[in-house]
Design an enzyme around this catalytic site. Sequence first.
Site, PDB file in Angstrom:
ATOM      1  N   LYS A  23       0.955  -1.392  -0.075  1.00  0.00           N
ATOM      2  CA  LYS A  23      -0.084  -0.004  -0.165  1.00  0.00           C
ATOM      3  C   LYS A  23       1.029   1.316   0.016  1.00  0.00           C
ATOM      4  O   LYS A  23       1.937   1.450   0.937  1.00  0.00           O
ATOM      5  CB  LYS A  23      -1.093  -0.156   1.242  1.00  0.00           C
ATOM      6  CG  LYS A  23      -1.964   1.098   1.181  1.00  0.00           C
ATOM      7  CD  LYS A  23      -2.960   1.301   2.437  1.00  0.00           C
ATOM      8  CE  LYS A  23      -3.881   2.075   2.232  1.00  0.00           C
ATOM      9  NZ  LYS A  23      -3.392   3.593   1.560  1.00  0.00           N
ATOM     10  N   ARG A  28      -4.885   8.319  -4.563  1.00  0.00           N
ATOM     11  CA  ARG A  28      -5.852   7.297  -5.217  1.00  0.00           C
ATOM     12  C   ARG A  28      -6.286   7.905  -6.476  1.00  0.00           C
ATOM     13  O   ARG A  28      -6.742   8.968  -6.516  1.00  0.00           O
ATOM     14  CB  ARG A  28      -6.693   6.801  -4.412  1.00  0.00           C
ATOM     15  CG  ARG A  28      -7.661   5.645  -5.098  1.00  0.00           C
ATOM     16  CD  ARG A  28      -7.006   4.246  -5.550  1.00  0.00           C
ATOM     17  NE  ARG A  28      -8.040   3.290  -6.026  1.00  0.00           N
ATOM     18  CZ  ARG A  28      -8.870   2.608  -5.351  1.00  0.00           C
ATOM     19  NH1 ARG A  28      -8.979   2.937  -4.053  1.00  0.00           N
ATOM     20  NH2 ARG A  28      -9.537   1.705  -6.057  1.00  0.00           N
ATOM     21  N   ARG A  43      -9.904  10.554  -6.381  1.00  0.00           N
ATOM     22  CA  ARG A  43     -11.183   9.706  -5.888  1.00  0.00           C
ATOM     23  C   ARG A  43     -12.069  10.590  -5.678  1.00  0.00           C
ATOM     24  O   ARG A  43     -13.681  10.279  -5.580  1.00  0.00           O
ATOM     25  CB  ARG A  43     -10.530   9.177  -4.413  1.00  0.00           C
ATOM     26  CG  ARG A  43     -11.547   8.141  -4.047  1.00  0.00           C
ATOM     27  CD  ARG A  43     -11.116   7.477  -2.851  1.00  0.00           C
ATOM     28  NE  ARG A  43     -11.267   8.211  -1.492  1.00  0.00           N
ATOM     29  CZ  ARG A  43     -10.734   8.039  -0.438  1.00  0.00           C
ATOM     30  NH1 ARG A  43     -10.360   6.590  -0.200  1.00  0.00           N
ATOM     31  NH2 ARG A  43     -11.193   8.839   0.607  1.00  0.00           N
ATOM     32  N   GLU A  77      -2.481   4.597  -8.296  1.00  0.00           N
ATOM     33  CA  GLU A  77      -1.937   5.500  -7.160  1.00  0.00           C
ATOM     34  C   GLU A  77      -0.743   6.304  -7.729  1.00  0.00           C
ATOM     35  O   GLU A  77       0.123   5.850  -8.250  1.00  0.00           O
ATOM     36  CB  GLU A  77      -1.368   4.692  -6.063  1.00  0.00           C
ATOM     37  CG  GLU A  77      -1.456   5.608  -4.683  1.00  0.00           C
ATOM     38  CD  GLU A  77      -2.714   5.559  -3.704  1.00  0.00           C
ATOM     39  OE1 GLU A  77      -2.636   6.203  -2.795  1.00  0.00           O
ATOM     40  OE2 GLU A  77      -3.440   4.650  -3.769  1.00  0.00           O
ATOM     41  N   GLU A 183       3.791   2.156   3.971  1.00  0.00           N
ATOM     42  CA  GLU A 183       2.691   2.693   4.510  1.00  0.00           C
ATOM     43  C   GLU A 183       1.812   1.309   5.336  1.00  0.00           C
ATOM     44  O   GLU A 183       1.057   1.542   6.155  1.00  0.00           O
ATOM     45  CB  GLU A 183       1.353   3.469   3.633  1.00  0.00           C
ATOM     46  CG  GLU A 183       0.267   3.972   4.411  1.00  0.00           C
ATOM     47  CD  GLU A 183      -0.791   4.332   3.337  1.00  0.00           C
ATOM     48  OE1 GLU A 183      -1.988   4.723   3.990  1.00  0.00           O
ATOM     49  OE2 GLU A 183      -0.646   4.230   2.242  1.00  0.00           O
TER      50      GLU A 183
END
Length: 556
Positions: A23, A28, A43, A77, A183
């Site tokens: 992640k 995003r 997003r 991402e 993360e």
Amino acid sequence: MKPMLLTPALEIPIEEGWIYETKYDGFRCLLHWYDPEPTLISRTGNILNKQFPEIIAYCKNMFPQIKDQLPLTLDGEIVHLVNNYQSHFHTVQVRGRMKNQTVIKKHAAEFPCHFISFDLIEQKGELLEHLTLDVRKEKLYSLFHKQNLPSTVNYEDDRRLQVIDLSNDAKKLWSNIVTYNGEGLVAKRLNSKWERAKRTGNWLKIKNYRYVSVILTKYDKTNGYFHGAIYQGERLTEIVNFRHGLTTDEEKTLFSFFQTNGTNTSNHIWELPPSICVSIACIDFDGKQLREPRFHAFQFHEDPQNCTWQNMQRQLHPIPDHIHITNPDKPLWEAIGVTKDDYLLYLQKASPFLLPFLKDRLLTVIRFPHGSGSESFYQKHCPEYAPDFIQTETVEDINYIVCNDLETLLWLGNQLALELHIPFQTRYTVNPTEIVFDLDPPSVEEFSLAIIAAKQMKVIFDQFKLTSFVKTSGGKGLQVYIPLPTDRFTYKETRIFTQFVCQFLCEQQPDLFTTERLKKIETTNYISIIFNMMKEKPLLLLILQEETRRALLQPH
């Protein structure tokens, strides 16, 4: 079209039918590609094309080769990669807020971002949402392979479109994420569909929390938030506001403590002198505040004086459990108060810049068991007590260490290897990978002469349209590097070029430059020649041949 969402989880599912991804801490984003210029949509529905021109420019450049795959939609991402497992969110966030195109272009040049794709939603105008994840992944990797795009995340690769790595081994991936301070981890069911704007149990996110000790300083009854601070020198600096993670009873107990022992500075604010410490779970520090803070635990026995900026840095960058550190408080540079732990923290932060230079090179180190300035010794052989994760290669009966990862770098740091020496070539090349000019002035006070020399050399290299870099060397000198194409030029050919440059400089300014062709000589003679020549000339320019470089690495 809004992207499918992740559901927070505390445990990694380990049963069959799951795959795992890193992640990354970024934006995003959906990449819609219908025309030569694709559209980056956040997003929340914002178009990010102007904020990330390096990604758009890369896509436009490859449009002719990919146009037969359009319309195309990728889920992914936007990241600024620090290493292959970590994105620096603050860099992405700052870019996302920028408006001035000149400033954006400058930032893009200095802090370039990537788009990492982890799902394929549309290809050739066909929506793929109804397909299972394993099928979509197969199509995604096939697309990247056919377009000659990276098949793995690589922070050194300047191709702005990359595809995420998949793993079936959650334990190993989690270990890498923790080691490289990522993360967190994403777990996905292989049979899951892509569901617009939905948050389901098919996609889980597990955060790699770090735990920072802070001093409770304030309570604000209007919003129920507690405030925490650390010491920067003698001054308290607030770094967190939190309320999440507390049980109802813990929240009531804390509020009661503030009312009983604190000072009511306004109708809704109570302040407390430094006395009570707590541990806060977070994912990072943005320069002002801990990110995504949650209460973790009371630390009643913690001395508030230990809640310092320096300790916070270590808590934000923990040493992996499998790397054994001894005597972290050992002074290394005693005059300026630098300990072994400070050095290890520096290696962690500098590793994205150090490791590419060390990669696949046979390493010789100089170790200082009692700190800088004390006695030292050279080490070429990997010691028998080295842990299993240390990679080695035997050449001419010497079992060299190869430092390709952060774990090895930290282990070397614990061994007090303060100097890392590498050859001009890698394990897989026979020719030099760079040309190096060593500029060594007579003394520290005359360092300005090295700067003058480096600037004059740059004029020559610019004329040849050669890229060059400068770095400090030793205690008083500079080195000028010219990268070379892989296995393109031999040592003999590069020597011809270096001789030309040096002779030209000596002819132009004989009072400033001197050269010396060095044969195979003993290290002691080599050192004495340097110092004898320094007495005669104000600046020494050395062209080091490979055999001389090797002589330097022999123990005195």
